[in-house]
Design an enzyme around this catalytic site. Sequence first.
Site, PDB file in Angstrom:
ATOM      1  N   HIS A 182       0.848  -1.204   0.000  1.00  0.00           N
ATOM      2  CA  HIS A 182       0.000   0.000   0.000  1.00  0.00           C
ATOM      3  C   HIS A 182       0.875   1.243   0.000  1.00  0.00           C
ATOM      4  O   HIS A 182       1.770   1.376   0.818  1.00  0.00           O
ATOM      5  CB  HIS A 182      -0.893   0.017   1.244  1.00  0.00           C
ATOM      6  CG  HIS A 182      -2.038  -0.954   1.167  1.00  0.00           C
ATOM      7  ND1 HIS A 182      -3.188  -0.805   1.884  1.00  0.00           N
ATOM      8  CD2 HIS A 182      -2.191  -2.078   0.436  1.00  0.00           C
ATOM      9  CE1 HIS A 182      -4.021  -1.802   1.610  1.00  0.00           C
ATOM     10  NE2 HIS A 182      -3.429  -2.588   0.739  1.00  0.00           N
ATOM     11  N   TYR A 229      -9.039   5.166   7.706  1.00  0.00           N
ATOM     12  CA  TYR A 229      -9.115   5.554   9.112  1.00  0.00           C
ATOM     13  C   TYR A 229     -10.209   6.610   9.201  1.00  0.00           C
ATOM     14  O   TYR A 229     -10.082   7.687   8.617  1.00  0.00           O
ATOM     15  CB  TYR A 229      -7.781   6.160   9.582  1.00  0.00           C
ATOM     16  CG  TYR A 229      -6.687   5.120   9.775  1.00  0.00           C
ATOM     17  CD1 TYR A 229      -5.953   4.624   8.704  1.00  0.00           C
ATOM     18  CD2 TYR A 229      -6.383   4.643  11.058  1.00  0.00           C
ATOM     19  CE1 TYR A 229      -4.951   3.679   8.893  1.00  0.00           C
ATOM     20  CE2 TYR A 229      -5.378   3.705  11.260  1.00  0.00           C
ATOM     21  CZ  TYR A 229      -4.668   3.222  10.176  1.00  0.00           C
ATOM     22  OH  TYR A 229      -3.675   2.286  10.372  1.00  0.00           O
ATOM     23  N   PRO A 240      -3.394   0.132  18.741  1.00  0.00           N
ATOM     24  CA  PRO A 240      -3.217  -0.331  17.364  1.00  0.00           C
ATOM     25  C   PRO A 240      -3.367   0.755  16.293  1.00  0.00           C
ATOM     26  O   PRO A 240      -3.060   0.501  15.125  1.00  0.00           O
ATOM     27  CB  PRO A 240      -4.313  -1.392  17.195  1.00  0.00           C
ATOM     28  CG  PRO A 240      -5.340  -1.050  18.220  1.00  0.00           C
ATOM     29  CD  PRO A 240      -4.597  -0.449  19.371  1.00  0.00           C
ATOM     30  N   LYS A 300       1.882  -0.096  14.810  1.00  0.00           N
ATOM     31  CA  LYS A 300       3.324  -0.164  15.090  1.00  0.00           C
ATOM     32  C   LYS A 300       3.765  -1.413  15.848  1.00  0.00           C
ATOM     33  O   LYS A 300       4.959  -1.742  15.884  1.00  0.00           O
ATOM     34  CB  LYS A 300       3.740   1.071  15.920  1.00  0.00           C
ATOM     35  CG  LYS A 300       3.724   2.354  15.134  1.00  0.00           C
ATOM     36  CD  LYS A 300       4.940   2.473  14.255  1.00  0.00           C
ATOM     37  CE  LYS A 300       4.755   3.380  13.077  1.00  0.00           C
ATOM     38  NZ  LYS A 300       4.429   2.728  11.815  1.00  0.00           N
ATOM     39  N   TYR A 325       4.191   6.607   9.729  1.00  0.00           N
ATOM     40  CA  TYR A 325       3.405   5.411   9.382  1.00  0.00           C
ATOM     41  C   TYR A 325       4.270   4.378   8.668  1.00  0.00           C
ATOM     42  O   TYR A 325       4.206   3.187   8.965  1.00  0.00           O
ATOM     43  CB  TYR A 325       2.195   5.809   8.525  1.00  0.00           C
ATOM     44  CG  TYR A 325       1.112   4.753   8.538  1.00  0.00           C
ATOM     45  CD1 TYR A 325       0.064   4.809   9.459  1.00  0.00           C
ATOM     46  CD2 TYR A 325       1.149   3.688   7.651  1.00  0.00           C
ATOM     47  CE1 TYR A 325      -0.914   3.819   9.501  1.00  0.00           C
ATOM     48  CE2 TYR A 325       0.179   2.699   7.682  1.00  0.00           C
ATOM     49  CZ  TYR A 325      -0.851   2.766   8.605  1.00  0.00           C
ATOM     50  OH  TYR A 325      -1.803   1.792   8.635  1.00  0.00           O
TER      51      TYR A 325
HETATM   52  C1  PHB Z   1      -5.183  -4.457  10.837  1.00  0.00           C
HETATM   53  O1  PHB Z   1      -5.330  -4.687   9.623  1.00  0.00           O
HETATM   54  O2  PHB Z   1      -5.365  -5.333  11.698  1.00  0.00           O
HETATM   55  C2  PHB Z   1      -4.823  -3.083  11.271  1.00  0.00           C
HETATM   56  C3  PHB Z   1      -4.457  -2.150  10.327  1.00  0.00           C
HETATM   57  C4  PHB Z   1      -4.118  -0.875  10.723  1.00  0.00           C
HETATM   58  C5  PHB Z   1      -4.154  -0.533  12.056  1.00  0.00           C
HETATM   59  C6  PHB Z   1      -4.506  -1.461  13.006  1.00  0.00           C
HETATM   60  C7  PHB Z   1      -4.846  -2.754  12.617  1.00  0.00           C
HETATM   61  O3  PHB Z   1      -3.835   0.734  12.429  1.00  0.00           O
END
Ligand code: PHB
Length: 392
Positions: free
Chosen positions: A72, A201, A292, A296, A384
């Site tokens: 990505h 997000y 989460p 990270k 990120y």
């Molecule tokens: C996930 O795909 O589990 C995931 C992706 C991004 C995040 C947290 C979890 O910030």
Amino acid sequence: MRTQVAIVGAGPAGLMLAHLLSREGVDSIVIETRTREYVEHRVRAGVLEQGSVDLLDATGVGERMRREGLVHRGIQLRFGGVDHRIDFGSLTGGRAITVYGQQELVKDLIAIRLAADLPLVFEVGDVQLHDIDSEHPSVSYMVHGSRTTIECDVIAGCDGFHGVSRDSVPAGVLTTYERVYPFAWLGILAAVAPSSEELIYCYHARGFALLSMRSPSVSRLYLQVPADERIDEWPDTRIWEELRTRLASDDWSLTEGPVIEKGISAMRSFVVEPMQFGRLFLSGDAAHIVPPTGAKGMNLALRDVSILAEALTVFFTTGDTQLLDEYSAHCLRRVWRAQHFSWWMTSMLHRFPDSDAYQTQLQLAQLAYTVDSRAAATSLAENYVGYEWATT
Ligand code: PHB
């Protein structure tokens, strides 16, 4: 039994450490309280930073990740029902992240270890660490009804937040830093193609939502819920309805599908310092937890063990302890950067129970600035994909 490094825990940290050490000719034994089946199917993190991808590639574990992982080059921040793309490529000089489930990496590492006929013991009970402040520490555990002891030079505590390693350090040695958030994430895995090519997000008055994925046919979705929420209060229909409401956007719809897995996880920030006591070295979640939101956790674990593997290799070949002595400080600079980033993303995107109209306006102001200013967007993007320090 005797080995150079006794590794407690067969998650990404413990297994990767064992792999890196074996490449350098350092012996280890890995023990794990759970079954192989359990660790290979435990649904957890899914995002690898560029540096983690490079580490896996460089050490011969990247083959399936390269084939099946999803690269990505940006993420979407959705607020006010509108998407704003953070373009990693242009903001970070072509860096990217790879979506690859932690349990897939765990499967790859277990397969490599077993193919090489190296020791990895599942389903051990009552793990105890002994003499960690001496030069002859040991780890003992129960298996098939009798106690086994591993004599070693070094113990690596890779057994997660709830493991026994950190608690084996005498009281008063470690300093703990902690934040517990007044909300949790309800996560589902669904057998349906992701409704977006990139992660979304989403900031919403009803709370945060995240659209992620595991493969072209499996979606991973999350909802912010109250900290004490019970999963049985969330039948699948309610989950999808809430996801639709929070993720709503013009000319876009969320495709639903069968829920394969669901669960609620608490959100916390946690660090212990130092990440070492005597001959015990803590790595990954045993030493630090991030919420989460910044994706990270697995990356910090991989970075800790790559630093530890290098230090141990020098120690076992020359006897020089300098890198081992620097291990904790070396890891913690990166840990604290990730702590700040994860706290910042969490604070910007979630609805806090005590939030008022002023707080909401501050969050929206920060989101608007983050997507409008190249400097602010770059800050998000470089964190990120994984911030690499310019100074040593
Ligand atoms: C996930 O795909 O589990 C995931 C992706 C991004 C995040 C947290 C979890 O910030």
